[in-house]
Design an enzyme around this catalytic site. Structure first.
Site, short mmCIF file in Angstrom:
data_model
loop_
_atom_site.label_atom_id
_atom_site.label_comp_id
_atom_site.label_asym_id
_atom_site.label_seq_id
_atom_site.Cartn_x
_atom_site.Cartn_y
_atom_site.Cartn_z
N HIS A 178 0.84 -1.20 0.00
CA HIS A 178 0.00 0.00 0.00
C HIS A 178 0.88 1.26 0.00
O HIS A 178 0.62 2.21 -0.74
CB HIS A 178 -0.88 0.06 1.26
CG HIS A 178 -1.93 -1.00 1.36
ND1 HIS A 178 -2.09 -1.78 2.48
CD2 HIS A 178 -2.88 -1.41 0.48
CE1 HIS A 178 -3.11 -2.61 2.31
NE2 HIS A 178 -3.59 -2.42 1.10
N LYS B 230 -18.00 -5.47 8.29
CA LYS B 230 -16.75 -6.19 8.51
C LYS B 230 -16.31 -6.04 9.96
O LYS B 230 -16.66 -5.09 10.63
CB LYS B 230 -15.65 -5.65 7.59
CG LYS B 230 -15.69 -6.26 6.20
CD LYS B 230 -14.37 -6.02 5.49
CE LYS B 230 -14.39 -6.60 4.09
NZ LYS B 230 -13.21 -6.19 3.32
N ARG C 146 -2.07 -6.26 -8.20
CA ARG C 146 -0.88 -7.09 -7.96
C ARG C 146 -0.72 -8.15 -9.03
O ARG C 146 0.31 -8.31 -9.64
CB ARG C 146 -0.95 -7.76 -6.58
CG ARG C 146 -0.86 -6.79 -5.43
CD ARG C 146 -1.41 -7.36 -4.17
NE ARG C 146 -2.81 -7.67 -4.32
CZ ARG C 146 -3.61 -8.06 -3.35
NH1 ARG C 146 -3.13 -8.22 -2.14
NH2 ARG C 146 -4.89 -8.31 -3.56
N SER D 241 -3.02 -7.68 3.13
CA SER D 241 -3.28 -7.47 4.56
C SER D 241 -3.75 -8.77 5.20
O SER D 241 -3.39 -9.09 6.34
CB SER D 241 -4.35 -6.40 4.76
OG SER D 241 -3.93 -5.18 4.22
#
Ligand code: PNS
Length: 162
Positions: A19, A43, A93, A131
């Site tokens: 990040h 979440k 990515r 993460s």
């Protein structure tokens, strides 16, 4: 581009070196970059929004004075409009990221055609970093050194200390 304002949105639970790589690249390209942390009541994050905000702020280099970190709720395009940003930055990515990102970018374009999504590639050594994996490795006592800033590493170790 130097005059444009951009939003870099995400969950950042926690922020990784991947990040930060994207934040640094963006700060060189754009006049102003808002790192937007999504407040998602559905979440159950490891770090609170305030903690995530603090960790990102403490991890950003002092010379990145055009970067701001803020929490947001609701639709990303509404937040971008509120912050007068016409660009949404997303890091990609691997090919596996593409499908989800394409869907989001096109939906955001439908909602707000004047806002462009730009995809950026992090340094290749972060291309397998997430993460979720960092949380999982830390939880089971593996090394996350070099994957996250030191402050995040400390906080994760503390969180999972038995
Ligand atoms: O780091 P993440 O979890 O991949 O980030 C996802 C995020 C925050 C960019 C995305 O969930 C989002 O934009 N949420 C805000 C709500 C919204 O606008 N949803 C419609 C997207 S098309």
């Amino acid at each position: 581009m130097k005059r444009a304002r951009a939003i870099y949105p995400g969950t950042f639970d926690p922020v990784t070196n991947g990040h930060l790589d994207i934040i640094e690249r963006s700060s060189k390209l754009f006049g102003h970059v808002v790192v937007g942390i999504l407040v998602n009541p559905e979440k159950d994050p490891l770090f609170s929004v305030e903690e995530r905000q603090d960790l990102i702020r403490r991890s950003i280099d002092a010379d990145m004075s055009n970067v701001e970190v803020e929490a947001f709720q609701g639709l990303l395009v509404d937040y971008a409009q509120k912050r007068d940003a016409h660009v949404i930055i997303r890091g990609i990515r691997a090919v596996s990221d593409y499908e989800y990102e394409l869907q989001m970018a096109l939906m955001n374009r439908r909602l707000q055609p004047q806002i462009e999504t730009m995809f950026m590639l992090p340094a290749e050594n972060y291309s397998y970093l997430s993460s979720r994996l960092v949380r999982e490795i830390a939880e089971h006592g593996g090394s996350i050194s070099g994957l996250v800033p030191e402050i995040v590493e400390q906080q994760l170790l503390e969180r999972f200390r038995k």
